[in-house]
Each structure stands twice: as C-alpha cells, then as structure tokens.
Design a protein around this motif. Structure first.
Motif, PDB file in Angstrom:
ATOM      1  N   GLY A 272       0.902  -0.906  -0.433  1.00 41.58           N
ATOM      2  CA  GLY A 272       0.131   0.552   0.191  1.00 41.58           C
ATOM      3  C   GLY A 272       0.482   0.939  -0.263  1.00 41.58           C
ATOM      4  O   GLY A 272       2.055   1.307  -0.136  1.00 41.58           O
ATOM      5  N   THR A 273      -0.061   2.627   0.338  1.00 42.81           N
ATOM      6  CA  THR A 273       0.692   3.928   0.686  1.00 42.81           C
ATOM      7  C   THR A 273       0.656   4.239   1.599  1.00 42.81           C
ATOM      8  O   THR A 273      -0.491   3.909   2.097  1.00 42.81           O
ATOM      9  CB  THR A 273       0.339   4.173  -1.071  1.00 42.81           C
ATOM     10  OG1 THR A 273      -0.990   4.997  -1.151  1.00 42.81           O
ATOM     11  CG2 THR A 273       1.260   3.955  -2.549  1.00 42.81           C
ATOM     12  N   PRO A 275      -1.621   7.156   3.568  1.00 44.05           N
ATOM     13  CA  PRO A 275      -2.619   7.769   3.140  1.00 44.05           C
ATOM     14  C   PRO A 275      -2.600   9.455   3.551  1.00 44.05           C
ATOM     15  O   PRO A 275      -1.776   9.661   4.088  1.00 44.05           O
ATOM     16  CB  PRO A 275      -3.812   7.333   4.123  1.00 44.05           C
ATOM     17  CG  PRO A 275      -3.135   5.857   4.448  1.00 44.05           C
ATOM     18  CD  PRO A 275      -2.034   5.751   4.469  1.00 44.05           C
ATOM     19  N   GLU A 279      -6.825  11.471   5.441  1.00 45.96           N
ATOM     20  CA  GLU A 279      -7.580   9.476   5.335  1.00 45.96           C
ATOM     21  C   GLU A 279      -6.972   8.829   6.395  1.00 45.96           C
ATOM     22  O   GLU A 279      -7.368   7.501   5.792  1.00 45.96           O
ATOM     23  CB  GLU A 279      -7.416   8.886   3.904  1.00 45.96           C
ATOM     24  CG  GLU A 279      -7.746  10.083   2.781  1.00 45.96           C
ATOM     25  CD  GLU A 279      -7.149   9.710   1.316  1.00 45.96           C
ATOM     26  OE1 GLU A 279      -5.963   9.244   1.699  1.00 45.96           O
ATOM     27  OE2 GLU A 279      -7.864  10.577   0.477  1.00 45.96           O
ATOM     28  N   LEU A 280      -6.344   9.591   7.215  1.00 50.16           N
ATOM     29  CA  LEU A 280      -5.830   8.342   8.214  1.00 50.16           C
ATOM     30  C   LEU A 280      -6.187   7.629   9.060  1.00 50.16           C
ATOM     31  O   LEU A 280      -7.540   8.331   9.539  1.00 50.16           O
ATOM     32  CB  LEU A 280      -4.374   8.859   8.986  1.00 50.16           C
ATOM     33  CG  LEU A 280      -3.394   9.305   8.000  1.00 50.16           C
ATOM     34  CD1 LEU A 280      -2.422  11.162   8.680  1.00 50.16           C
ATOM     35  CD2 LEU A 280      -2.107   8.835   7.763  1.00 50.16           C
ATOM     36  N   ARG A 285      -2.001   3.735  12.764  1.00 44.74           N
ATOM     37  CA  ARG A 285      -2.316   4.665  11.987  1.00 44.74           C
ATOM     38  C   ARG A 285      -1.454   4.199  10.608  1.00 44.74           C
ATOM     39  O   ARG A 285      -1.746   3.993   9.664  1.00 44.74           O
ATOM     40  CB  ARG A 285      -0.889   5.914  11.520  1.00 44.74           C
ATOM     41  CG  ARG A 285      -1.348   7.391  12.843  1.00 44.74           C
ATOM     42  CD  ARG A 285      -2.600   8.081  12.081  1.00 44.74           C
ATOM     43  NE  ARG A 285      -2.771   9.494  13.075  1.00 44.74           N
ATOM     44  CZ  ARG A 285      -4.331  10.045  12.871  1.00 44.74           C
ATOM     45  NH1 ARG A 285      -5.389   9.495  11.916  1.00 44.74           N
ATOM     46  NH2 ARG A 285      -3.878  10.979  13.163  1.00 44.74           N
ATOM     47  N   ARG A 289      -2.263  -1.402   6.405  1.00 50.80           N
ATOM     48  CA  ARG A 289      -0.734  -1.935   5.519  1.00 50.80           C
ATOM     49  C   ARG A 289      -0.262  -2.694   6.483  1.00 50.80           C
ATOM     50  O   ARG A 289       1.008  -3.200   6.031  1.00 50.80           O
ATOM     51  CB  ARG A 289      -0.340  -0.434   4.749  1.00 50.80           C
ATOM     52  CG  ARG A 289      -0.561   0.624   4.630  1.00 50.80           C
ATOM     53  CD  ARG A 289       0.544   1.828   4.712  1.00 50.80           C
ATOM     54  NE  ARG A 289       1.565   1.854   3.481  1.00 50.80           N
ATOM     55  CZ  ARG A 289       2.730   1.818   3.419  1.00 50.80           C
ATOM     56  NH1 ARG A 289       2.812   3.323   4.279  1.00 50.80           N
ATOM     57  NH2 ARG A 289       3.369   1.714   2.752  1.00 50.80           N
TER      58      ARG A 289
END
Length: 324
Positions: A272-273, A275, A279-280, A285, A289
């Motif tokens: 993933g990336t 956020p 959007e966290l 946090r 992922r």
C-alpha cells in the motif's frame, strides 16, 4: 532544553502531527526516520516556531521551561539562530542565488550578535574552515551556483552554526549528495555536536546515516511517533511492525534477497501507500498496511508500550505480547 508534550498539528480535519512528545537535552543526538509525509519536517518546523499559518496547534512546547504557546514572532526571531537553527533540505534551493555565500553567513552574525562587517567576515572565515570548505577566503565571494553540492551543504551548516545554537536540526542533510560526500557530512555533524555539546536532531530517510549519526531514534508514521529508543537497539531489534517493515525494505549489498531457486528476488516492500492526512485511520495510523493487524487497530488508538529498557512503542499487537 526543548520539551514537546502531546504536540499536535491540525489542518482542518487533517492531522499532520498527533500528540508528539520528545525531550531534547544538551548534547543529545536524536534521529527521526519515516516515509515522506510521516510528519518529520512538521515536527522540525514546530521546534523552529515555523509551523504554517493555516495550522492549528495543541499540546505544549517549552524551551528552558518557558511555554511557547503565547510566543510572538519577535520572540521566536530572538531564539532562532541563537538557540535553535536548522539545515533545510536541498542546499541549492535553501541558499539565495543572488547573494554571495559569505554575505549569507555574515547576515545573522550582524543581526543577532551585532558584529561589525569586518568581525562578521572573520567569523565567517573561521566557520568555513571549521566545516571543511577549502580556500575559505575565495569561497566567501562566490555564489551558490559556483559551488559543488557538498560545498553548498557545508555553507548551510556554517550558516546554521554561525550563532552557536544549542540545538541543530538537520532536515535530510545528505539528500542529493553522493555516498562519499554524504558520509563526510554525517561525520562532520557528529563531530560538531560533540565538540560544542550541541543537541542534534537528524532527520533522514537514510537509515545508515541515522545509525552513524545518532544515539537515539524516533520512528514516525502518519504523524505519530510509533517507536522510540536507543538507535542500535531499535535498528537491531525493531518492535513496531512499521519499523520492522521499514528495516526489511532496506537493500543490502551483502544479503540480497533470493528465491527458492537461489535467484535474486524482489526486495520486500510495505504494502500500500501512506494515506493522505485526512484519510488516516483514527486508531493505529499503520492500520490497513500492517501484516499483523487486529480488528480494533483501525478504530482504537494503541497505548504506549515498553518493549525494552529505555524503549517505547504504540501498537495493539505489541501491547498484547508484552502483557502476555
């Protein structure tokens, strides 16, 4: 000297820094690591009193016991350069292309210390020599574009050191430098910190440089300090899943990954990336992922856990392991 307690930075509904707590004492060498967008530079800007105007801050920042919540810009101007100074990213962009580098370094000496032009020039020459710039007298007269990347970085270090600060913040000081120059810059910062009993906050993506330059480390993700402890202990035995993923993704010349047939495999990555700030997850946090995520990780913020001596981390899974 510098004490952060539950410092948060908000931009409307987005949170760039969440309840960060740090204490920085004379001579400390603290590394800050994490992906882009993790809050490293925002933390540094808060310590400089340079948080963006659109930001809303909560929590406390104290310097020598003074709460800086009501500090004016004039108050911060009196502290910058003399108490806290910063080496900003990308030396070509940080230096004024229209000013000779000597004038750039002399300006704060005249402004903050009240030195004459002649005394400021003598001090600038000493600083250039101290940071290893060859032929300082000739370099004083040059413009940034006439210097190499390594020399420009040394000019920025000389500028930051000009008023003998108690805390030097180095934000990605080895970015865009070749490996040999980066190594020399890292060693220079460590030497100056030791000689001056100056605290050093070393922000970098380069874990090897952080290992070389610091005695303690804080790992950041999504605006949170997710793990903190002695540098060697954290790098040798990471506790938080994010720290483990970050270290696992490091390329190594001696231990390249291999598949079952002995052929080179792709480097491991964190899925993933990162956020966006708005959007966290509200809880951990790293939820979404994390390879060991629990059902409540995304909704409940984990409590502080002590995985070892002088170490701390925030992780639901780790908290269960420690309590078990």
């Amino acid at each position: 000297m510098f004490d952060l307690t539950n410092l948060s930075v908000h931009f409307g509904p987005a949170t760039a820094l969440r309840e960060a707590s740090l204490t920085i004492r004379p001579g400390d060498r603290l590394g800050i690591v994490g992906e882009s967008g993790s809050g490293k530079s925002m933390l540094a800007l808060c310590l400089m009193g340079m948080a963006p105007e659109a930001a809303t801050l909560s929590g406390t920042l104290t310097i020598d016991g003074r709460d800086m919540a009501e500090a004016t810009e004039r108050d911060w101007q009196a502290l910058r350069a003399r108490r806290v100074a910063m080496i900003f990213q990308e030396p070509m962009a940080a230096l004024n292309p229209l000013s000779r580098v000597g004038d750039t370094v002399m300006d704060p000496l005249r402004l903050h210390l009240g030195l004459s032009k002649q005394a400021a020039r003598a001090r600038a020459l000493d600083l250039f020599a101290e940071v290893g710039i060859p032929d300082p007298a000739a370099r004083l007269r040059q413009f940034p574009h006439e210097l190499s990347g390594g020399q420009r970085q040394r000019v920025l270090i000389a500028l930051a050191l000009a008023c003998d600060p108690d805390l030097l913040i180095a934000d990605e000081p080895t970015t865009a430098l070749d490996a040999n120059v980066a190594l020399r810059i890292t060693d220079l910062l460590v030497r100056l910190s030791a000689e001056r009993n100056m605290a050093l906050l070393f922000i970098s993506h380069d874990l090897a440089a952080v290992a070389r330059a610091t005695s303690d480390i804080a790992v950041m993700y999504g605006g949170d300090i997710v793990e903190r402890g002695p540098t060697r202990a954290v790098l040798d035995s990471p506790a938080h899943p994010y720290t483990r993923g970050l270290l696992g993704a490091r390329p190594s010349a001696t231990s390249l990954p291999r598949d079952a047939n002995g052929k080179r495999a792709r480097l491991p990555t964190i899925p993933g990336t990162v956020p966006g700030m708005a959007e966290l997850p509200k809880g951990c946090r790293f939820a979404g992922r994390c390879p060991v995520e629990l059902p409540h990780c995304a909704s409940e913020r984990p409590a502080l856990t002590k995985p070892g001596p002088d170490r701390s981390a925030i992780c639901h899974v780790l908290s269960q392991e420690v309590s078990a």
